[in-house]
Write a protein that holds these residues in place. Structure first.
Motif, PDB file in Angstrom:
ATOM      1  N   ASP A  43      40.476  40.009 -27.954  1.00 22.74           N
ATOM      2  CA  ASP A  43      41.306  38.923 -28.482  1.00 22.74           C
ATOM      3  C   ASP A  43      42.780  39.320 -28.531  1.00 22.74           C
ATOM      4  O   ASP A  43      43.666  38.520 -28.200  1.00 22.74           O
ATOM      5  N   GLU A  46      44.197  39.229 -25.009  1.00 27.03           N
ATOM      6  CA  GLU A  46      44.459  37.870 -24.551  1.00 27.03           C
ATOM      7  C   GLU A  46      45.751  37.328 -25.162  1.00 27.03           C
ATOM      8  O   GLU A  46      46.561  36.681 -24.478  1.00 27.03           O
ATOM      9  N   THR A  47      45.961  37.609 -26.452  1.00 25.72           N
ATOM     10  CA  THR A  47      47.224  37.202 -27.093  1.00 25.72           C
ATOM     11  C   THR A  47      48.406  37.874 -26.414  1.00 25.72           C
ATOM     12  O   THR A  47      49.464  37.254 -26.205  1.00 25.72           O
ATOM     13  N   CYS A  49      48.586  38.778 -23.316  1.00 31.13           N
ATOM     14  CA  CYS A  49      48.800  38.091 -22.039  1.00 31.13           C
ATOM     15  C   CYS A  49      49.576  36.792 -22.230  1.00 31.13           C
ATOM     16  O   CYS A  49      50.518  36.493 -21.480  1.00 31.13           O
ATOM     17  N   HIS A  50      49.200  36.019 -23.235  1.00 34.35           N
ATOM     18  CA  HIS A  50      49.865  34.729 -23.458  1.00 34.35           C
ATOM     19  C   HIS A  50      51.320  34.917 -23.884  1.00 34.35           C
ATOM     20  O   HIS A  50      52.165  34.070 -23.586  1.00 34.35           O
ATOM     21  N   LEU A  58      46.997  35.025 -16.983  1.00 34.92           N
ATOM     22  CA  LEU A  58      45.554  35.178 -17.156  1.00 34.92           C
ATOM     23  C   LEU A  58      44.800  34.154 -16.312  1.00 34.92           C
ATOM     24  O   LEU A  58      44.914  32.944 -16.526  1.00 34.92           O
ATOM     25  N   ARG A  61      38.956  35.272 -18.351  1.00 35.30           N
ATOM     26  CA  ARG A  61      38.457  36.280 -19.279  1.00 35.30           C
ATOM     27  C   ARG A  61      36.939  36.189 -19.296  1.00 35.30           C
ATOM     28  O   ARG A  61      36.380  35.126 -19.573  1.00 35.30           O
ATOM     29  N   PHE A 113      39.392  41.206 -17.767  1.00 32.97           N
ATOM     30  CA  PHE A 113      40.504  40.265 -17.631  1.00 32.97           C
ATOM     31  C   PHE A 113      40.982  40.279 -16.185  1.00 32.97           C
ATOM     32  O   PHE A 113      41.299  41.336 -15.632  1.00 32.97           O
TER      33      PHE A 113
END
Length: 618
Positions: A43, A46-47, A49-50, A58, A61, A113
């Motif tokens: 998690d 992913e944050t 990446c954003h 991305l 995932r 990812f």
């Protein structure tokens, strides 16, 4: 069938040949960088990446223990589908392997990812007529660690990695435009120009990949790179992690052209502009923003006083100056033209309002701003600044200082910490309606009267700045005798009254001509607003990392624009201190013999209308 062929090629030819195979045979398919982490870190990554979409776009995932990636490829197996993998233990590269199958047990608790890759836009570059030097030379692309920090998320933090491609100067627009349309492959470039501006010391020594030889007319262009994910793994030091080996990508089943068409929602196109030769630096803005700034520049070229200033006009000086200012972090503004030598104070109402309008917008954009004044007028200008704050013309006071120019190295020590040319205090100097030194060393008003005894040698700052890499200069004037207008001195001598005598001899990098100099200051503020609303430009200034401006930031910028009410209040403040109109010496709401209503108020309102209605969020 395609994945079977990839595996067969990998087994038969070996890794070294596969790299060439990738560049030449499989270039029609979207490719991906790969990062594989324990599910407890997924998690946060992913944050991460954003928050850093350009280096880490991305694509997919996976679920924990999922070998495939259905949206990207049928029958994929991430354990086998990259030609080589890096194995990291506590952030240290432990080995490089051709298969992750031996780690299948550990991978059950890990998440994969898939991140966009710049290899995916190389065919688009070629189709746009842009040579891709690394492909021509049969080499992997050059990749470099930079000094640009990614936005932190949880434990993840690292410098951004970029890929570099030498691009012919006349192909920069094409390269920026075709890659802008493919954000899933990092989008447009994040820097064009000297590598040192990214903290890169030597282009012949890449951190990843191969050195690529440029051709004589090439300019280094840098794109965000998915190898940033490798750096994130090394910085975070997880117990176990895997990545692709740089240059050894996961090849999807998705056609590059299809991805490009799906991503081309924006109707905007970037344009590139050279804003510095020392060091070489290009900036980028959308066609819409450029068109708007050019309209602003055209507006301030109106000449209600019929002084013939259109002869001094050079297109895009406003645009290039403001692109440079948008990249700056610390700006020094100078103003003050003591044309009324028979009065006390001798200053005129043209200059200070424009200076404070620029300072207000620069301040809102989080730039450090300082104003330099003549010492004899220092106390008055400091009081004017405080009154401007009290009356709401500017949000907070800008320091007002002076420069006496005593000593041969005074300007160097004023501009640079400890006189060190590699440590400038300011990266942009702006002079607006500031008396400029003529070729004979004197300072003249438009009537040809020498006012040298009233002027401190601020010109020395501009001449010294021209010898310091990384400092850009801008002059704003309406007659040609203003500091910085030496860039157009030959035209001033030919077309302006008393031109051969009064023409300023000191050139700025950019010379903005306006019907009234204040209008040039207002135009700078408005153009900065337009450029920073441009998502293409903001992304480029931010090097592709971080989030775009919030609604609160946009609101602050909008309230920092010049307005009729604020500029009328500013004139009242000047009149309070006895500052007079330049042409007539009238003590009232007048600048250069033109009354505030209707002339100046009309220009300000039209500038506001252009800035707020011609540019929309892209």
């Amino acid at each position: 069938m395609k994945r079977f062929l990839l595996q067969s090629t990998k087994l038969v030819t070996g890794l070294k040949y596969f790299r060439g195979f990738r560049a030449n045979v499989e270039s029609g398919y979207l490719q991906a960088n790969v990062v594989i982490l324990h599910k407890d870190l997924a998690d946060d990554f992913e944050t991460f990446c954003h928050a850093n979409r350009s280096p880490l776009p991305l694509l997919y995932r996976s679920k924990p223990g999922e070998w495939g990636c259905p949206p990207l490829a049928a029958q994929a197996d991430i354990r086998e589908d990259c030609p080589q993998y890096c194995v990291f233990e506590k952030g240290v590269l432990a080995s490089k392997v051709a298969s992750l199958a031996p780690y299948s047990t550990q991978l059950q608790d890990m998440v994969t990812f898939y991140l966009g890759c710049s290899f995916s836009f190389e065919r688009a570059l070629e189709e746009a007529g842009v040579p891709v030097r690394n492909v021509e030379q049969g080499r992997n692309v050059s990749m470099f660690k930079t000094s640009v920090p990614c936005v932190k998320a949880g434990p993840f933090h690292c410098p951004m990695v970029v890929s570099m491609r030498p691009i012919p100067q006349d192909k920069l627009d094409a390269a920026a435009q075709c890659t802008h349309q493919i954000p899933l492959a990092h989008g447009g470039p994040v820097h064009i120009g000297h590598p040192a501006l990214l903290g890169i010391k030597d282009l012949s020594q890449p951190d990843y990949g191969d050195p690529v030889e440029p051709s004589p007319e090439d300019v280094p262009a840098f794109w965000a790179c998915g190898v940033t994910g490798v750096e994130a793994v090394q910085s975070t030091k997880p117990a176990l992690a895997f990545t692709h080996s740089p240059g050894c990508m996961f090849v999807t089943d998705r056609d590059e052209a299809t991805v490009s068409q799906q991503a081309s929602e924006s109707k905007e196109w970037p344009l590139t502009f050279c804003i510095s030769q020392n060091p070489l630096h290009y900036s980028v803005a959308s066609k819409t923003a450029v068109k708007c700034v050019r309209a602003i520049e055209e507006l301030i070229g109106e000449d209600p006083g019929q002084r013939g200033i259109r002869a001094l006009f050079v297109q895009d000086e406003l645009l290039k100056a403001c692109l440079s200012l948008s990249h700056s972090s610390s700006v020094l503004i100078s103003t003050g033209f003591p044309t009324h030598y028979m009065h006390n104070p001798p200053e005129e109402t043209d200059g200070p309002p424009g200076a404070i309008a620029m300072a207000a917008m620069l301040q809102a954009l989080n730039k450090s701003v300082v104003i330099v004044s003549d010492q004899r007028a220092l106390e008055m200008n400091q009081r004017i600044m405080q009154d401007a704050v009290d009356k709401g013309v500017i949000k907070s006071a800008v320091p007002v200082i002076c420069f006496k120019g005593e000593g041969s190295d005074a300007a160097l020590h004023f501009l640079c910490h400890d006189g060190d040319r590699s440590k400038p205090r300011y990266d942009h100097l702006v002079a607006i309606e500031r008396s400029g030194r003529a070729s004979d060393g004197n300072y003249y008003n438009m009537r040809g009267v020498n006012i040298k005894h009233l002027v401190d040698p601020v010109d020395d700052l501009f001449t010294t700045a021209s010898t310091i890499p990384g400092i850009t200069t801008t002059g704003i004037g309406d007659g040609g005798n203003e500091l910085g207008m030496g860039k157009v001195k030959e035209v001033v001598k030919s077309y302006m009254p008393n031109g051969s005598l009064i023409a300023c001899d000191v050139a700025a990098d950019f010379a903005i001509t306006a019907g009234v100099s204040n209008w040039g200051g207002y135009a700078v503020a408005c153009a900065l607003y337009v450029l920073n609303l441009c998502s293409i430009h903001r992304r480029y200034v931010q090097r592709g990392v971080g989030l775009l401006p919030t609604p609160e930031q946009r609101s602050l910028w909008a309230t920092s624009l010049p307005s009729v009410a604020k500029e009328e209040e500013m004139l009242h403040i000047l009149v309070k201190y006895g500052v007079r109109s330049g042409k007539t010496a009238n003590l009232g709401l007048e600048v250069d013999g033109l009354t505030f209503y209707p002339t100046h108020s009309d220009i300000i309102q039209r500038l506001s209308n252009l800035s707020t209605t011609k540019i929309q969020q892209e």
